[in-house]
Write a protein that holds these residues in place. Structure first.
Motif, short mmCIF file in Angstrom:
data_model
loop_
_atom_site.label_atom_id
_atom_site.label_comp_id
_atom_site.label_asym_id
_atom_site.label_seq_id
_atom_site.Cartn_x
_atom_site.Cartn_y
_atom_site.Cartn_z
N HIS A 204 -5.98 -22.63 50.50
CA HIS A 204 -7.38 -22.24 50.35
C HIS A 204 -7.83 -21.62 51.67
N PRO A 205 -8.71 -20.61 51.65
CA PRO A 205 -9.13 -19.97 52.91
C PRO A 205 -9.63 -20.94 53.97
N ILE A 206 -10.40 -21.96 53.57
CA ILE A 206 -10.93 -22.90 54.56
C ILE A 206 -9.80 -23.66 55.24
N SER A 207 -8.69 -23.89 54.52
CA SER A 207 -7.58 -24.64 55.09
C SER A 207 -6.85 -23.89 56.19
N GLY A 208 -7.22 -22.64 56.41
CA GLY A 208 -6.66 -21.93 57.54
C GLY A 208 -6.93 -22.60 58.86
N HIS A 209 -7.97 -23.43 58.91
CA HIS A 209 -8.28 -24.08 60.19
C HIS A 209 -7.19 -25.05 60.61
N PHE A 210 -6.49 -25.66 59.65
CA PHE A 210 -5.40 -26.58 60.00
C PHE A 210 -4.34 -25.87 60.85
N ILE A 211 -4.03 -24.63 60.48
CA ILE A 211 -3.01 -23.87 61.19
C ILE A 211 -3.60 -23.22 62.44
N ALA A 212 -4.81 -22.73 62.32
CA ALA A 212 -5.41 -21.96 63.43
C ALA A 212 -5.62 -22.80 64.68
N GLU A 213 -5.87 -24.08 64.52
CA GLU A 213 -6.33 -24.89 65.65
C GLU A 213 -5.27 -25.06 66.74
N HIS A 214 -4.03 -25.41 66.35
CA HIS A 214 -3.05 -25.80 67.37
C HIS A 214 -1.66 -25.19 67.20
N TYR A 215 -1.47 -24.29 66.26
CA TYR A 215 -0.16 -23.66 66.12
C TYR A 215 -0.05 -22.50 67.11
N MET A 216 1.10 -22.41 67.77
CA MET A 216 1.27 -21.46 68.87
C MET A 216 1.55 -20.05 68.37
N PHE A 217 0.49 -19.31 68.14
CA PHE A 217 0.63 -17.91 67.77
C PHE A 217 0.99 -17.07 68.99
N LEU A 218 0.62 -17.53 70.16
CA LEU A 218 1.01 -16.89 71.42
C LEU A 218 1.60 -17.96 72.33
N LYS A 219 2.74 -17.66 72.91
CA LYS A 219 3.41 -18.63 73.79
C LYS A 219 2.50 -18.99 74.96
N GLY A 220 2.41 -20.29 75.21
CA GLY A 220 1.60 -20.77 76.32
C GLY A 220 0.19 -21.16 75.94
#
Length: 303
Positions: A204-220
């Motif tokens: 669901h679109p709102i569940s994007g926050h689970f991934i957005a918060e702490h997954y390393m899209f950029l190293k560091g």
């Protein structure tokens, strides 16, 4: 994350943002009563419309209520001096979710802040099995669908804790209300509530926050904020960098933190779309359940 002491030293007015949100209890109460009204309205609908409205409407409210419970777990409904009132109010906010959640969330969420990324302490970190198995686009998509199950069951495996009295109270109240709804209006409203919770905590679109918060899209970079319109529905949970710097500031005032201390936040990597986050998570081979910082933490002494 920024060093909060440095931000507060330069901008002492941030301290004035701390403390309870006087509007939160009324907003949450309105959401609970809207869902109870919805239970009455859906009781005679066909099953296809039960699931349609569960995903498109009721689940959005339920997901928002889980994020209200997140705020309440930081005592921002009634303040730190009224901690018990916050716990009881969280149980009330839990009612439309259909399953007991608030007391267990509070028990584990404190570890998420104290031991962010801590091995066997922060239960937000996916298990080794999740990282190993859910590694292809199709499997990652399945992982997103099943995310509510992993979030609810993972603590029992990673960091099991004794059941508290508040968890028992939470369960008794929740199942009693579920039974009352069932006796008044039948099975469909109960399914509407529970299905909405599981569907909207999954893909669901709102569940994007689970991934957005702490997954390393950029190293560091371990923690990211999201500055988009869905913050209006989620008690500003997107302002996640600001939240981790100042967890005692309620969500409604987190945009003020960014505005006051703009030099600390404006140049950090952030997200503009939770839908884009979900898309990238599924189709970018460099991102998956393993894309989290995991560290060994020394257990702090309980005060």
């Amino acid at each position: 994350m920024n060093a909060p002491c440095c931000v507060k030293a330069k901008y002492p007015e941030i301290k004035t943002l701390m403390g309870p949100d006087p509007h939160l209890k009324w907003i949450v109460s309105g959401m609970v009563f809207v869902q109870l009204l919805a239970c009455y309205l859906v009781k005679d609908l066909s099953w296809k419309w039960i699931f349609f409205w569960a995903y498109g409407f009721g689940g959005c409210i339920n997901h928002s209520l889980t994020l209200a419970i997140h705020d309440i777990s930081h005592n921002v409904a009634f303040g730190n001096k009224q901690a018990k009132w916050n716990r009881w109010f969280a149980v009330f906010a839990n009612l439309p979710i259909g399953i007991p959640y608030s007391a267990s969330f509070k028990k584990y969420h404190i570890d998420h802040h104290r031991y962010l990324g801590g091995d066997s302490l922060d239960v937000d970190i996916p298990t080794d099995f999740e990282g190993w198995f859910f590694c292809t686009p199709l499997r990652k998509l399945l992982w997103l669908v099943l995310q509510p199950l992993f979030y609810s069951l993972r603590p029992l495996y990673v960091n099991p804790k004794a059941i508290t009295q508040m968890e028992i109270f939470n369960a008794l109240v929740q199942f009693s209300v579920d039974l009352i709804i069932y006796n008044l209006w039948g099975l469909k409203p109960v399914i509407y509530l529970i299905a909405g919770t599981f569907l909207c905590l999954g893909l669901h679109p709102i569940s994007g926050h689970f991934i957005a918060e702490h997954y390393m899209f950029l190293k560091g970079y371990e923690t990211y904020s999201y500055y988009g319109p869905l913050n209006w529905l989620t008690f500003n949970v997107g302002y996640h960098m600001e939240h981790h710097d100042f967890p005692s500031i309620p969500g409604c005032r987190l945009p003020m933190v960014k505005k006051i201390a703009a030099e600390y936040y404006d140049n950090l990597p952030h997200h503009r779309s939770w839908i884009r986050v979900l898309w990238d998570f599924v189709f970018d081979d460099s991102i998956g359940p393993y894309s989290r910082v995991k560290r060994l933490c020394k257990l702090a002494k309980e005060s």
